[in-house]
Design a protein around this motif. Structure first.
Motif, PDB file in Angstrom:
ATOM      1  N   PHE A  68     -52.579  23.797  21.965  1.00 22.56           N
ATOM      2  CA  PHE A  68     -51.140  23.793  21.711  1.00 22.56           C
ATOM      3  C   PHE A  68     -50.373  23.281  22.926  1.00 22.56           C
ATOM      4  O   PHE A  68     -49.317  22.667  22.787  1.00 22.56           O
ATOM      5  CB  PHE A  68     -50.668  25.194  21.313  1.00 22.56           C
ATOM      6  CG  PHE A  68     -51.145  25.609  19.955  1.00 22.56           C
ATOM      7  CD1 PHE A  68     -50.578  25.047  18.811  1.00 22.56           C
ATOM      8  CD2 PHE A  68     -52.176  26.523  19.804  1.00 22.56           C
ATOM      9  CE1 PHE A  68     -51.020  25.404  17.556  1.00 22.56           C
ATOM     10  CE2 PHE A  68     -52.626  26.888  18.551  1.00 22.56           C
ATOM     11  CZ  PHE A  68     -52.052  26.330  17.420  1.00 22.56           C
ATOM     12  N   THR A  69     -50.923  23.548  24.116  1.00 20.81           N
ATOM     13  CA  THR A  69     -50.330  22.982  25.330  1.00 20.81           C
ATOM     14  C   THR A  69     -50.407  21.463  25.273  1.00 20.81           C
ATOM     15  O   THR A  69     -49.423  20.760  25.531  1.00 20.81           O
ATOM     16  CB  THR A  69     -51.089  23.487  26.577  1.00 20.81           C
ATOM     17  OG1 THR A  69     -51.022  24.907  26.602  1.00 20.81           O
ATOM     18  CG2 THR A  69     -50.480  22.938  27.851  1.00 20.81           C
ATOM     19  N   LEU A  91     -54.703  38.345  15.803  1.00 18.71           N
ATOM     20  CA  LEU A  91     -54.422  39.757  16.108  1.00 18.71           C
ATOM     21  C   LEU A  91     -54.828  40.647  14.936  1.00 18.71           C
ATOM     22  O   LEU A  91     -55.247  41.781  15.113  1.00 18.71           O
ATOM     23  CB  LEU A  91     -52.933  39.956  16.408  1.00 18.71           C
ATOM     24  CG  LEU A  91     -52.472  39.483  17.785  1.00 18.71           C
ATOM     25  CD1 LEU A  91     -50.954  39.430  17.841  1.00 18.71           C
ATOM     26  CD2 LEU A  91     -53.009  40.380  18.885  1.00 18.71           C
ATOM     27  N   ALA A 139     -51.882  33.117  16.488  1.00 16.14           N
ATOM     28  CA  ALA A 139     -51.970  34.368  17.243  1.00 16.14           C
ATOM     29  C   ALA A 139     -51.864  35.571  16.308  1.00 16.14           C
ATOM     30  O   ALA A 139     -52.612  36.544  16.434  1.00 16.14           O
ATOM     31  CB  ALA A 139     -50.867  34.422  18.302  1.00 16.14           C
ATOM     32  N   TYR A 140     -50.942  35.493  15.352  1.00 11.68           N
ATOM     33  CA  TYR A 140     -50.744  36.585  14.400  1.00 11.68           C
ATOM     34  C   TYR A 140     -52.015  36.838  13.596  1.00 11.68           C
ATOM     35  O   TYR A 140     -52.462  37.958  13.412  1.00 11.68           O
ATOM     36  CB  TYR A 140     -49.590  36.238  13.464  1.00 11.68           C
ATOM     37  CG  TYR A 140     -49.118  37.393  12.616  1.00 11.68           C
ATOM     38  CD1 TYR A 140     -48.250  38.342  13.137  1.00 11.68           C
ATOM     39  CD2 TYR A 140     -49.540  37.544  11.294  1.00 11.68           C
ATOM     40  CE1 TYR A 140     -47.807  39.411  12.379  1.00 11.68           C
ATOM     41  CE2 TYR A 140     -49.113  38.603  10.520  1.00 11.68           C
ATOM     42  CZ  TYR A 140     -48.240  39.539  11.075  1.00 11.68           C
ATOM     43  OH  TYR A 140     -47.823  40.598  10.312  1.00 11.68           O
ATOM     44  N   TRP A 141     -52.605  35.722  13.161  1.00 13.52           N
ATOM     45  CA  TRP A 141     -53.831  35.805  12.362  1.00 13.52           C
ATOM     46  C   TRP A 141     -54.962  36.409  13.193  1.00 13.52           C
ATOM     47  O   TRP A 141     -55.697  37.293  12.742  1.00 13.52           O
ATOM     48  CB  TRP A 141     -54.183  34.399  11.873  1.00 13.52           C
ATOM     49  CG  TRP A 141     -55.486  34.299  11.164  1.00 13.52           C
ATOM     50  CD1 TRP A 141     -55.772  34.783   9.918  1.00 13.52           C
ATOM     51  CD2 TRP A 141     -56.673  33.680  11.651  1.00 13.52           C
ATOM     52  NE1 TRP A 141     -57.065  34.495   9.588  1.00 13.52           N
ATOM     53  CE2 TRP A 141     -57.655  33.824  10.631  1.00 13.52           C
ATOM     54  CE3 TRP A 141     -57.023  33.004  12.818  1.00 13.52           C
ATOM     55  CZ2 TRP A 141     -58.950  33.322  10.773  1.00 13.52           C
ATOM     56  CZ3 TRP A 141     -58.307  32.504  12.960  1.00 13.52           C
ATOM     57  CH2 TRP A 141     -59.253  32.675  11.956  1.00 13.52           C
ATOM     58  N   MET A 156     -40.304  23.175  19.630  1.00  9.58           N
ATOM     59  CA  MET A 156     -40.517  24.590  19.906  1.00  9.58           C
ATOM     60  C   MET A 156     -40.604  25.406  18.617  1.00  9.58           C
ATOM     61  O   MET A 156     -41.419  26.318  18.508  1.00  9.58           O
ATOM     62  CB  MET A 156     -39.385  25.139  20.785  1.00  9.58           C
ATOM     63  CG  MET A 156     -39.472  24.735  22.232  1.00  9.58           C
ATOM     64  SD  MET A 156     -41.075  25.082  22.991  1.00  9.58           S
ATOM     65  CE  MET A 156     -40.930  26.846  23.282  1.00  9.58           C
ATOM     66  N   SER A 192     -48.537  28.009  16.645  1.00 12.76           N
ATOM     67  CA  SER A 192     -49.247  28.756  17.666  1.00 12.76           C
ATOM     68  C   SER A 192     -49.091  30.275  17.462  1.00 12.76           C
ATOM     69  O   SER A 192     -50.059  31.044  17.557  1.00 12.76           O
ATOM     70  CB  SER A 192     -48.709  28.314  19.032  1.00 12.76           C
ATOM     71  OG  SER A 192     -49.165  29.120  20.046  1.00 12.76           O
ATOM     72  N   GLY A 193     -47.871  30.693  17.140  1.00 13.19           N
ATOM     73  CA  GLY A 193     -47.633  32.104  16.856  1.00 13.19           C
ATOM     74  C   GLY A 193     -48.359  32.544  15.592  1.00 13.19           C
ATOM     75  O   GLY A 193     -48.852  33.671  15.509  1.00 13.19           O
ATOM     76  N   THR A 201     -47.957  20.081  22.837  1.00 14.69           N
ATOM     77  CA  THR A 201     -46.589  20.142  23.362  1.00 14.69           C
ATOM     78  C   THR A 201     -46.334  18.986  24.324  1.00 14.69           C
ATOM     79  O   THR A 201     -45.297  18.313  24.246  1.00 14.69           O
ATOM     80  CB  THR A 201     -46.350  21.482  24.095  1.00 14.69           C
ATOM     81  OG1 THR A 201     -46.732  22.542  23.235  1.00 14.69           O
ATOM     82  CG2 THR A 201     -44.896  21.641  24.483  1.00 14.69           C
ATOM     83  N   PHE A 224     -55.758  28.395  22.405  1.00 18.13           N
ATOM     84  CA  PHE A 224     -54.346  28.132  22.690  1.00 18.13           C
ATOM     85  C   PHE A 224     -54.077  26.897  23.555  1.00 18.13           C
ATOM     86  O   PHE A 224     -52.994  26.325  23.483  1.00 18.13           O
ATOM     87  CB  PHE A 224     -53.694  29.369  23.311  1.00 18.13           C
ATOM     88  CG  PHE A 224     -53.537  30.487  22.322  1.00 18.13           C
ATOM     89  CD1 PHE A 224     -52.617  30.379  21.281  1.00 18.13           C
ATOM     90  CD2 PHE A 224     -54.318  31.625  22.397  1.00 18.13           C
ATOM     91  CE1 PHE A 224     -52.468  31.382  20.346  1.00 18.13           C
ATOM     92  CE2 PHE A 224     -54.178  32.639  21.468  1.00 18.13           C
ATOM     93  CZ  PHE A 224     -53.255  32.527  20.436  1.00 18.13           C
ATOM     94  N   GLY A 249     -43.893  24.370  16.945  1.00 19.79           N
ATOM     95  CA  GLY A 249     -44.976  24.838  17.803  1.00 19.79           C
ATOM     96  C   GLY A 249     -45.146  26.339  17.740  1.00 19.79           C
ATOM     97  O   GLY A 249     -46.262  26.852  17.645  1.00 19.79           O
ATOM     98  N   LEU A 250     -44.018  27.045  17.749  1.00 22.14           N
ATOM     99  CA  LEU A 250     -44.086  28.506  17.729  1.00 22.14           C
ATOM    100  C   LEU A 250     -44.613  29.010  16.388  1.00 22.14           C
ATOM    101  O   LEU A 250     -45.383  29.981  16.337  1.00 22.14           O
ATOM    102  CB  LEU A 250     -42.704  29.098  18.025  1.00 22.14           C
ATOM    103  CG  LEU A 250     -42.672  30.601  18.275  1.00 22.14           C
ATOM    104  CD1 LEU A 250     -43.650  30.980  19.374  1.00 22.14           C
ATOM    105  CD2 LEU A 250     -41.273  31.047  18.656  1.00 22.14           C
TER     106      LEU A 250
END
Lengths: 173, 187
Positions: free
Chosen positions: B150-151, B184, B180-182, B169, B176-177, B154, B147, B172-173
Motif C-alpha cells: 500500500f505504501t 483483525l 486490516a479489518y479483515w 487517501m 488498506s483499512g 501510494t 501493508f 487507499g484507506l
C-alpha cells in the motif's frame, strides 16, 4: 475571494487528510500552490521547505511560510489556522469519547491501514523536494549520506542542516 | 486533603500552559513531539506516561499535526476551552515569529547567489531527512508483506501519477483499512 481566503479553504480541506502531519502534505501543497494556482514557483517552494527545516518548531510551520509568500501576514495566519483548526475542534469534541472507541476493531483497522499510506506520502514528499530542487550528482550524494547518517547516528538534525548550508556555500552541491 | 494538594500542584493555569508549550515549540527541529513528552511527563508531571500514551492515541489517530492536537487535549484537560486555545497558541507563537523573520530575510536577500546556494544545500539535506523519516516509519510498519504494497501504491499514485491526495487517501484507506479489518477479524 481574497487570496488568503482561498488559501484557507484549500489548506483546511487538506488538513482532513493530513495523516502523517504537514510533512505528508508536501506533494499536495505543491500541486495546489505551484501547479494549480501558480502562486509560487518550484524553486521558491523548495527554498521554503529548506527554511522550515532550519527553523525550530513543529513541522506544520512550512505551511506558515507558504502562506506568507503567497499572501503576506494574512496568508501566513490563514494557512496555519487552516491546517490546525479543523482537527483541533474535532479532537476537542472527541477526546472525552476516545476511551469508548479506542481499541475497537474498526479503530485499530484505521490505524493499521493508514500507517502504510502515511509512509508513502512522506516518501513522495522527499521525491518531490528532490525533483523541485533539481539535485545534481553531488547533491544526491549528500542526500544519501544524510539518510544513512540520520538513521545510524543520534546527531542533532541541525548539524546536517549546517553541513548542507556550508557545502552549498562552497558550491559543492 | 493531601491528595488534592498534590493534584493542584500539577494543575497548570493558562500562563503555565502557554509557557510550557512555548518551550516545547522552540526546542525541537523537525518535529517536537519527543520534547512535548519530556515536558509533560518528566519535567512538569502534568500527566503520567500512561496518560500521555492514551491521549496521544487519538492525536495520532486523527489527521493533522499530532503535537498541535496534543496541545489541544492537554489544554482542555486543565483549563477547558481557554486552555485548548492557549496551549496550541503557545506551541506555535514563538516558531511562527521566527519563521516569519526568516521569511523577511528570504524576501530581502533570497535572490542573492550566496543565499541561493546555501538554500540548495539545505534543501538537499532536508530531502535526505525526509527519506530517512520515511524509512523509519516504514520499518516501524506492522505486517510488512501485507501493508508495504500500500505504501508502494501510494507513492505511485501521488509521486508518479500525481493523483489528487484526498481521493488517494480515501480509496487507499478503504483498501488498506479493509484488509486490516479483515485480518483483525481472523485472529
Amino acid at each position: 475571494m481574497s487570496l488568503a481566503g482561498e488559501l484557507f479553504l484549500e489548506f483546511a480541506l487538506l488538513s482532513f487528510v493530513a495523516f502523517g502531519g504537514a510533512t505528508a502534505l508536501l506533494p499536495e501543497m505543491h500541486r495546489v500552490v505551484v501547479e494549480n494556482h501558480h502562486w509560487l514557483d518550484d524553486t521558491t517552494f523548495t527554498h521554503l521547505y529548506a527554511i522550515a527545516q532550519a527553523a525550530p518548531g513543529p513541522n506544520v510551520l512550512v505551511v506558515t511560510l507558504i502562506g506568507w509568500e503567497v499572501a503576506g501576514l494574512l496568508g501566513a495566519l490563514a494557512a496555519t489556522l487552516a491546517m490546525c483548526l479543523p482537527m483541533s475542534v474535532l479532537i476537542y469534541l472527541l477526546i472525552d469519547r476516545w476511551e469508548s472507541f479506542s481499541g475497537k476493531r474498526w479503530q485499530k483497522a484505521v490505524s493499521l491501514g493508514v500507517a502504510p499510506l502515511a509512509v508513502g506520502l512522506v516518501f513522495s514528499g522527499a521525491t518531490l523536494i528532490a525533483k523541485s530542487a533539481g539535485l545534481g550528482w553531488a547533491a544526491w550524494l549528500l542526500v544519501a549520506v544524510t539518510v544513512v547518517a540520520n538513521l545510524r547516528t543520534k546527531l542533532h538534525p541541525l548539524w546536517f542542516i549546517a553541513v548542507g548550508a556550508v557545502l552549498g556555500l562552497l558550491g559543492i552541491v | 486533603m493531601t491528595a488534592a494538594g498534590t493534584e493542584n500542584q500539577n494543575r497548570p493555569d493558562l500562563r503555565a500552559l502557554f509557557l510550557g508549550f512555548s518551550s516545547v515549540g522552540l526546542s525541537g527541529f523537525g518535529g517536537v513531539l519527543p520534547f512535548a513528552r519530556r515536558m509533560l511527563v518528566e519535567e512538569k508531571r502534568w500527566m503520567t506516561a500512561e496518560e500521555f500514551n492514551t491521549q496521544l492515541g487519538l492525536c495520532q489517530f486523527l489527521p493533522g499535526p499530532n503535537v498541535i492536537n496534543l496541545a489541544v487535549v492537554v489544554g482542555k484537560r486543565y483549563q477547558g476551552v481557554a486552555g485548548a486555545i492557549v496551549a496550541p497558541l503557545g506551541l506555535l507563537a514563538g516558531p511562527f515569529v521566527i519563521v516569519l523573520l526568516l521569511a523577511l530575510l528570504y524576501d530581502r536577500y533570497g535572490s542573492l547567489p550566496i543565499a541561493q546556494s546555501m538554500l540548495r544545500g539545505i534543501a538537499a539535506v532536508g530531502c535526505g531527512l525526509l527519506f530517512a523519516m520515511a524509512w523509519r516509519m516504514g520499518t516501524a510498519l506492522k505486517d510488512k508483506p501485507v501493508f508495504l504494497p500500500f505504501t508502494v501504491l501510494t507513492v505511485a499514485a501521488i509521486a508518479w501519477l500525481r493523483w489528487p491526495l484526498p481521493i488517494v487517501m480515501i480509496v487507499g484507506l478503504l483498501l488498506s483499512g479493509g484488509v486490516a479489518y479483515w485480518k483483525l477479524g481472523r485472529k
